[in-house]
Design an enzyme around this catalytic site. Structure first.
Site, mmCIF file in Angstrom:
data_model
loop_
_atom_site.group_PDB
_atom_site.id
_atom_site.type_symbol
_atom_site.label_atom_id
_atom_site.label_comp_id
_atom_site.label_asym_id
_atom_site.label_seq_id
_atom_site.Cartn_x
_atom_site.Cartn_y
_atom_site.Cartn_z
ATOM 1 C CE1 TYR A 141 -3.050 -3.029 0.792
ATOM 2 C CE2 TYR A 141 -2.793 -2.606 3.136
ATOM 3 C CZ TYR A 141 -3.309 -3.359 2.117
ATOM 4 O OH TYR A 141 -4.075 -4.457 2.401
ATOM 5 C CB CYS B 186 1.517 0.555 4.154
ATOM 6 S SG CYS B 186 2.220 -0.646 5.291
ATOM 7 C CG PHE C 263 4.519 -1.833 9.084
ATOM 8 C CD1 PHE C 263 5.445 -1.992 10.108
ATOM 9 C CD2 PHE C 263 3.221 -1.508 9.417
ATOM 10 C CE1 PHE C 263 5.082 -1.844 11.435
ATOM 11 C CE2 PHE C 263 2.845 -1.351 10.740
ATOM 12 C CZ PHE C 263 3.776 -1.515 11.755
ATOM 13 C CB CYS C 264 4.624 -0.675 2.380
ATOM 14 S SG CYS C 264 3.326 -1.920 2.521
#
Length: 352
Positions: free
Chosen positions: A127, A130, A132-133
């Site tokens: 995403y 995001c 974490f991404c």
């Protein structure tokens, strides 16, 4: 569920997704669920009801209908009805949800980037906003790894239908998946970084550096991400800004984008105020974020990076999380009210 044939499994998954959305509306939108449920059932036809009934006896269609009727009798506000109708209509009109007869997982994406000499062909499922991404994306950018980006639809997740792991990020190296942002970073860094050679007299110093790096990597996952989230939904205006940014950058259909902006803004603003702040022990959003960032810059001291003359995985993780909110007021306020900007600019030059 996983033991079913692919054709049946995908149909059930789609029907179950539709039902769960309708069930949520029954709880939050009350009367809106009745009208929304009609849209769902008309759009998806008997196939949806048949698959939903087979999925599990705990959620029979008859009970769903009774719930809808009961919700309609209770009445509700105009906003509640609007929220219910909007969300249900979005789910019903989304082609990926209405396509009950979809067979098997989607085809693997065509890789249009050259393979990396060590990692091979790299595909990055994400995403866009995001945090974490963005940790993993910052690492790939830092090492100048060419990679194919696949933006995942957060409602249907069709792009990762092939994976038993249903979160992002996912990175595939020559078709082999890696999951969990922290583990992905550790694995890729181990493949690309030269082995650390501290020598006999430098072993203690290297162990201390490794411990510091691990401490701040854990801080990113356990604290920073959870403090940033209520900040981007701190006010109604910032919630609108966040969802406009998210839906513009993300893989949404036009209907999904509209539904997210109408329903998501209110829900995430309320969730931030009623749950996230309490869960993560946050009294005031901005002061809590400033405090956390100043903890980091105090630990950084006069060093260029936590890693010394070059970034380590902690630097890259923190930078990635901050870069995820670059287009929002939260980012500007952090840069204006903490001491992190010089470090951020050095990181930007290293990663870009």
């Amino acid at each position: 569920h996983l033991s079913r044939p692919a054709r049946s499994r995908n149909a059930v998954t789609v029907s179950y997704t539709s039902f769960v959305c309708a069930f949520i509306m029954a709880h939050f939108a009350r009367r809106g669920v009745a009208l929304g449920a009609q849209v769902l059932r008309r759009a998806q036809g008997a196939s949806c009801n048949a698959q939903l009934s087979k999925f599990t006896p705990r959620f029979p269609v008859a009970s769903f209908s009774a719930e809808a009727v009961g919700a309609e009798k209770k009445g509700g506000s105009f906003l509640g009805r609007l929220a219910g109708i909007t969300l249900a209509s979005a789910m019903a009109l989304t082609p990926s949800v209405a396509a009950i007869e979809h067979v098997g997982p989607p085809p693997a994406p065509k890789v249009d980037v050259p393979p990396h000499p060590v990692l091979g062909s790299v595909v990055f499922y994400q995403y866009d906003v995001c945090p974490f991404c963005n940790k993993v994306k910052a690492l790939l950018d830092y090492y100048k790894v060419p990679y194919q980006t696949v933006e995942v639809n957060p409602l249907t997740k069709n792009e990762i239908a092939w994976s038993a792991y249903k979160k992002v990020p996912i990175v595939t190296l020559n078709g082999e998946p890696l999951v969990d942002s922290t583990l992905i970073m550790t694995e890729i860094a181990a493949k690309l970084s030269p082995p650390k050679k501290a020598g006999f007299f430098g072993a203690k110093k290297q162990a201390e550096a490794d411990a510091e790096e691990q401490k701040w990597r854990e801080w990113v996952d356990d604290r920073l991400v959870h403090v940033i989230t209520p900040n981007i939904y701190r006010t109604v205006g910032e919630s609108i800004q966040a969802f406009d940014y998210i839906t513009t950058k993300g893989n949404f259909t036009i209907v999904e984008r509209y539904a997210a902006q109408v329903v998501g803004v209110t829900m995430m603003y309320a969730l931030s105020k009623l749950r996230l702040k309490k869960k993560h022990n946050i009294e005031e959003e901005r002061p809590a974020l400033y405090e956390e960032m100043n903890k980091f810059t105090d630990a950084l001291g006069a060093r260029q990076f936590l890693g010394g003359n070059k970034p380590n995985l902690a630097d890259i993780s923190i930078f990635g999380v901050l870069r995820a909110v670059r287009g929002m007021d939260t980012w500007k306020d952090v840069m204006d009210n903490t001491k992190v900007l010089p470090w951020y600019e050095r990181m930007e030059a290293s990663v870009a």
